[in-house]
Structures are given as structure tokens and as C-alpha cells.
Design a protein around this motif. Structure first.
Motif, short mmCIF file in Angstrom:
data_model
loop_
_atom_site.label_atom_id
_atom_site.label_comp_id
_atom_site.label_asym_id
_atom_site.label_seq_id
_atom_site.Cartn_x
_atom_site.Cartn_y
_atom_site.Cartn_z
N GLU A 59 43.50 17.35 26.42
CA GLU A 59 44.55 16.31 26.47
C GLU A 59 44.03 14.92 26.05
O GLU A 59 44.33 13.92 26.69
CB GLU A 59 45.16 16.25 27.87
N VAL B 148 39.96 20.93 22.76
CA VAL B 148 38.89 21.12 21.79
C VAL B 148 37.72 21.66 22.61
O VAL B 148 37.44 21.14 23.70
CB VAL B 148 38.47 19.80 21.11
N PHE C 170 40.94 27.22 15.10
CA PHE C 170 41.41 28.32 15.95
C PHE C 170 40.68 29.61 15.59
O PHE C 170 40.57 29.95 14.41
CB PHE C 170 42.91 28.54 15.77
N ALA D 278 41.63 15.57 16.48
CA ALA D 278 41.12 15.97 17.80
C ALA D 278 39.63 16.32 17.74
O ALA D 278 38.88 15.98 18.67
CB ALA D 278 41.94 17.15 18.32
N1 SAM Z 1 45.67 18.31 12.73
C1 SAM Z 1 45.21 18.20 14.09
C2 SAM Z 1 43.91 17.39 14.12
O1 SAM Z 1 43.66 16.67 13.15
O2 SAM Z 1 43.17 17.44 15.08
C3 SAM Z 1 45.09 19.55 14.76
C4 SAM Z 1 46.38 20.29 14.85
S1 SAM Z 1 46.24 21.88 15.55
C5 SAM Z 1 47.78 22.59 15.15
C6 SAM Z 1 46.49 21.59 17.25
C7 SAM Z 1 45.22 21.79 18.06
O3 SAM Z 1 44.41 20.63 17.97
C8 SAM Z 1 45.48 21.98 19.54
O4 SAM Z 1 45.75 23.34 19.86
C9 SAM Z 1 44.16 21.53 20.14
O5 SAM Z 1 43.18 22.54 19.99
C10 SAM Z 1 43.80 20.36 19.20
N2 SAM Z 1 44.38 19.13 19.74
C11 SAM Z 1 45.41 18.43 19.24
N3 SAM Z 1 45.65 17.36 20.01
C12 SAM Z 1 44.77 17.38 21.02
C13 SAM Z 1 44.51 16.54 22.14
N4 SAM Z 1 45.25 15.48 22.37
N5 SAM Z 1 43.49 16.87 22.97
C14 SAM Z 1 42.73 17.96 22.75
N6 SAM Z 1 42.93 18.79 21.69
C15 SAM Z 1 43.93 18.51 20.85
#
Ligand code: SAM
Length: 304
Positions: A211, A243, A158, A138
Motif C-alpha cells: 500500500e 511489491v 507478476f 511501485a
Molecule cells: N504500472 C504500475 C507501476 O508502474 O508500478 C504497476 C501496475 S500493476 C497492474 C499493479 C501492481 O503494482 C499491484 O498488484 C502491486 O503489485 C503493484 N502496486 C501498484 N501500486 C502499489 C502500491 N501503492 N503499493 C504497493 N504495490 C503497488
């Protein structure tokens, strides 16, 4: 759609080509999975998921569902935040026996604000091979579509949930020139943006990437001063995964120039161009000629 036919044909030959590549045994494959759109996975990642002996995953139900969408069914090993160390030992035994194992998280790249780093550390420390299968994350997706001039970025992920700890983290970031990358969940987005507005200059640009790759994808750029009002204006804007990108600290030169410009503008409201430039030079210590030129431009601009 008619276009699908040639794409399907080349995808099939691509899959055959990729399947013929080498996938060493006794290897942990760190596989990035989609962050929303099911199509965002590489041909090579799919091939690895198809050939491995087991998949270590954050949540077996989520991964079973994902694999089903790709027509795969695999032996799944739960590998989450609370059992990474024990699982690592079991994976090492299986890898030493010659197995290939994939490591995935619920979404995106394992180890990036997700479990996985401890397993990778243990497997590498045991002298075994770890290979990444690049794909969605993301943070990188948000940066790529932000339009921020981000030669450098600092990934925070976070922020701490407790306000005192969060404040300390933010204060330590105040002087950083690089773009700052935060992850946030919907239930904390309003609070987090308020904390950012308290900690940083209101003129900084902020980008909400919400999203990504999903139906309601939205990327919004505004100043930090405008951010809370933008979120509040429509309850849908507080939903989904975020993000947040925050522009880094202004360079000293830029900050001085912005300050001189503000002073010139105020003085021009009360004095002539010459007087404004003279007074601004005395206040800021900057060159009078340059300030005079800028004052002329500002006056011209205000008369247009
Ligand atoms: N490992 C993931 C990565 O490589 O981005 C991140 C996992 S973390 C548990 C989940 C967070 O990533 C969400 O709370 C959000 O901040 C961000 N995230 C994941 N998917 C997203 C998306 N489709 N759009 C925006 N932010 C996203």
C-alpha cells in the motif's frame, strides 16, 4: 496550514513556467500517474494532461475520475490489454494529423506490468515521437525505501498463476545476484510467498512494500524463513497491493564464509578453539589461521 500559502504561490509560478515549455505536436506522451496518493503527479504531467487532444487509458472510468480530481475533462480512448493493436492504428492516424495524445494506465507507469508497450512500439515504428513523463512506479518506490543494497535489480512483475510455470520461473532466478522485484495482488500473496520459501534459501532477506503512498502503507523486512508467519500473524497484512523484494543469491565467498562459520560454531560446542579451527580447515579447505581467529571471536562472543 500556513505553509501552504508560499507553496501555492510558487506552484502557480512553476505551472506557468512549465506551461510555457515546448510540447511538440504529433507526439504520444506516456504519462505516469499516482500509485495511490493523488498528490504524486508532476506539474509537467498535469500540464500535458491539460493540453493533449485525447487520453488513451486502461480504464476510462478510472481515468475520468483521476482527471476530475485535477479539474480536467478529456476525450478518453479505451486502450487495454485486449485492443492495444487496433487502438495503436487509430492513435497513429490522429498523431499524423498533428494531435498530441497522452497514454496512461490505471496507476503508475504505463507499460510496467500494465498495458502500453504495444502502443508505444507501434507509434515508434510508425516514425512518430514518443516522450515519457516520469513519475510513480511501485517497483522503484519499493526499492528506494527498502534499504536493500541493490546496485542491480531484476524486475519480474507478476509471477505466473499456474504453480508449475511459477516454479520454473523461480528456479531460473535462483542463481541471480541482483535484488528480485515481484508484484503481487492480495488474493495470491500467501501462495506466492510460500512458493518463494520453497524455491530460495531461507536466510535471504525479503521486503514487503504494501500500500505504498496510501493510508495503510507498510514496509516490512524479514528473512524468507519468517515471511509466511509474518503474513499469517495479522490478516490486515494480506490486504492491499504488494511489491515483494527478494535479496539476490549470496556471493560464493559469502556462502563459503557462512558455511565455515556454521561448522565452527558446531565444533566449538564439542572441542577446543584449536581443535575446532583445525577440523573446520580440513572440512572447508579454508585457512586454519583465519578460522582460529574467528573461532576465538565466536567463543568470546558466547562467553559475553
Ligand atoms: N504500472 C504500475 C507501476 O508502474 O508500478 C504497476 C501496475 S500493476 C497492474 C499493479 C501492481 O503494482 C499491484 O498488484 C502491486 O503489485 C503493484 N502496486 C501498484 N501500486 C502499489 C502500491 N501503492 N503499493 C504497493 N504495490 C503497488
Amino acid at each position: 496550514m500556513t505553509l501552504a500559502t508560499p507553496i501555492q504561490a510558487s506552484l502557480q509560478s512553476l505551472m506557468t513556467e512549465v506551461a510555457l515549455q515546448t510540447y511538440p505536436a504529433s507526439t504520444l506522451y506516456v504519462v505516469a500517474t499516482p500509485i495511490g496518493n493523488i498528490g504524486d503527479i508532476s506539474v509537467r504531467a498535469l500540464n500535458v494532461l491539460a493540453i493533449v487532444d485525447a487520453v488513451a487509458c486502461e480504464d476510462t472510468r478510472n481515468t475520468a475520475h483521476l482527471l476530475t480530481r485535477y479539474g480536467l475533462s478529456k476525450n478518453l480512448i479505451a486502450a487495454h490489454q485486449h485492443n492495444e493493436r487496433e487502438v495503436a492504428e487509430k492513435l497513429i492516424l490522429r498523431l499524423r494529423a498533428g494531435e498530441r495524445i497522452a497514454l496512461v494506465s490505471d496507476a503508475g507507469t504505463p507499460g510496467i506490468s500494465d498495458p502500453g508497450a504495444r502502443i508505444v512500439d507501434a507509434v515508434r515504428s510508425a516514425g512518430l515521437r514518443v516522450t515519457p513523463l516520469p513519475g510513480a512506479s511501485a517497483a522503484i518506490s519499493a526499492l528506494s525505501a527498502s534499504g536493500l543494497l541493490h546496485d542491480q535489480f531484476h524486475f519480474v512483475g507478476f509471477l505466473p498463476a499456474k504453480s508449475k510455470q511459477r516454479e520454473t520461473v523461480l528456479l531460473n532466478l535462483r542463481g541471480l545476484a541482483a535484488t528480485i522485484v515481484f508484484y503481487e495482488a492480495p488474493h495470491r500473496i500467501v501462495e506466492t510467498v510460500a512458493a518463494l520459501a520453497d524455491a530460495f534459501e531461507p536466510t535471504r532477506t525479503v521486503v514487503f512494500a504494501r500500500e505504498l503512498s496510501k493510508l495503510f502503507e507498510e514496509i516490512h523486512r524479514c528473512t524468507l524463513a519468517e515471511a509466511s508467519a509474518w503474513l499469517a500473524a495479522d490478516p490486515h497484512r494480506q490486504k492491499g497491493e504488494f511489491v515483494i523484494l527478494l535479496e539476490g543469491a549470496p556471493a560464493i565467498g559469502d556462502a563459503d564464509a557462512a558455511q565455515a562459520e556454521r561448522i565452527l560454531t558446531i565444533l566449538l560446542g564439542a572441542c577446543s578453539v584449536k581443535q575446532a579451527a583445525t577440523l573446520a580447515a580440513q572440512i572447508t579447505g579454508q585457512k586454519k589461521n583465519a578460522l582460529y581467529e574467528r573461532a576465538l571471536q565466536l567463543q568470546q562472543h558466547s562467553e559475553d
